[in-house]
Design an enzyme around this catalytic site. Structure first.
Site, mmCIF file in Angstrom:
data_model
loop_
_atom_site.group_PDB
_atom_site.id
_atom_site.type_symbol
_atom_site.label_atom_id
_atom_site.label_comp_id
_atom_site.label_asym_id
_atom_site.label_seq_id
_atom_site.Cartn_x
_atom_site.Cartn_y
_atom_site.Cartn_z
ATOM 1 C CD GLU A 60 -1.684 -2.430 1.313
ATOM 2 O OE1 GLU A 60 -2.431 -3.325 0.878
ATOM 3 O OE2 GLU A 60 -0.598 -2.665 1.903
ATOM 4 C CG HIS A 129 -9.644 -8.249 6.245
ATOM 5 N ND1 HIS A 129 -8.885 -8.819 7.242
ATOM 6 C CD2 HIS A 129 -8.899 -8.297 5.116
ATOM 7 C CE1 HIS A 129 -7.730 -9.212 6.731
ATOM 8 N NE2 HIS A 129 -7.711 -8.901 5.448
#
Length: 325
Positions: A60, A129
């Protein structure tokens, strides 16, 4: 108008803008051959090639960092962070680079990039998540935060985000991606910073965004059966925030319930409540209430996750509580 899924509305917005503007490109984990985590990018790699639909490493930091440089150099990247939870990995790039470059270079550099990401619970994805982190990112000056709740808004707002000359975070909810709705064909752009009054009412204002808008609408139907007329406002854009639409509603109803899926403490609902307390205090007939997730990580077990998440019944209880005060 075509009836398509939320994910396909995202696809249409990206494809249309890539056709319109050669500087637009898509990058992220699995956006190419796989077509995105929810299939929303399917076919773009085959149509535009690996030079404009780029499968990145699982980093990321690299995904966001390269986009900042590319945007500063004149491109218009759309970068995908597969789960909103993982924005934390690239927080320096978001917090200190993308959001601040325009300011720190005296307005001589623009960062026209979109961070497209997905969050939310309800699918048993557990604590790492399932988060909704809109408040964390809305706290950063220089970022715009968009949170659509239906396919048409997804297309219109993402198109506006891609065309914007500032960094925009575009947040989808996992449970919305497969849901269908009427979406305008061709070019469709919605203004950033304008809320949508989904249902008019005179007794209470319910403000929400993303997936929770559906729970707010369901709650309004249940309240109508009790003789309570609820107005439902979908913010669509958290930053900039459409304060005027909320204030206009409170002038009529005098009661405010704010609904969001994120945890309670320092959630974006607290910001909405503070703004309304400052600017619409004289309208209020009772304290503002928030309906949120509790201050704990999202459970994995389905029965606990169901209890954890806000729902229409909890909203109905909150409305009945403030109307009795």
């Amino acid at each position: 108008m075509s009836k398509i899924t939320f994910g396909m509305a995202i696809h249409d917005a990206i494809r249309n803008e890539m056709l319109r503007c050669p500087e637009v490109y898509l990058a992220g984990e699995d956006v190419g051959f796989r077509g995105g985590d929810f299939g929303e990018d399917m076919g773009l790699w085959a149509e535009f090639g690996s030079g404009r639909v780029v499968d990145t490493p699982i980093s990321e930091t690299a995904i966001i960092g390269h986009a900042v440089g590319a945007a500063a150099a004149g491109l218009r990247p759309i970068v995908e962070i597969m789960h909103m939870d993982f924005t934390g990995v690239a927080m320096d790039e978001i917090l200190n680079q993308a959001s601040k470059a325009h300011y720190m270079y005296g307005g001589k550099v623009s960062i026209p990039m979109v961070i497209k990401t997905t969050g939310g619970g309800g699918v048993g994805a557990a604590a790492q998540h399932s988060q909704m982190l809109e408040a964390l990112l809305a706290h950063v000056p220089g970022l715009k935060i968009l949170v659509p709740s239906c396919p048409a808004d997804a297309k219109g707002l993402l198109t506006a985000a891609i065309r914007d000359n500032n960094p925009v975070v575009f947040m989808s909810h996992k449970l919305l991606m497969a849901q269908k709705g009427e979406v305008p064909d061709g070019e469709y752009v919605l203004p950033i910073g304008k809320a949508n009054v989904l249902r008019k009412g005179k007794d209470v204002t319910i403000v929400s965004w993303s997936k929770m808008v559906q729970e707010a609408s369901l709650a309004a139907e249940k309240l109508a059966a009790q003789g309570i007329d609820a107005e439902v406002i979908d913010l669509r854009s958290l930053k900039p925030l459409d304060e005027e639409t909320i204030i206009k509603s409170l002038n009529k109803t005098g009661h405010l319930v704010i609904l969001h899926e994120a945890v309670r403490t320092n959630g974006f609902g607290a910001e909405v409540a503070a703004v309304m307390a400052e600017k619409a205090f004289d309208c209020l007939k009772a304290p503002i209430l928030r309906v949120t997730a509790p201050d704990c990580p999202s459970p994995f077990t389905p029965v606990l996750e169901k209890e954890y998440l806000p729902n229409a019944d909890k909203i109905v209880d909150a409305v009945n509580q403030i109307l009795k005060k």
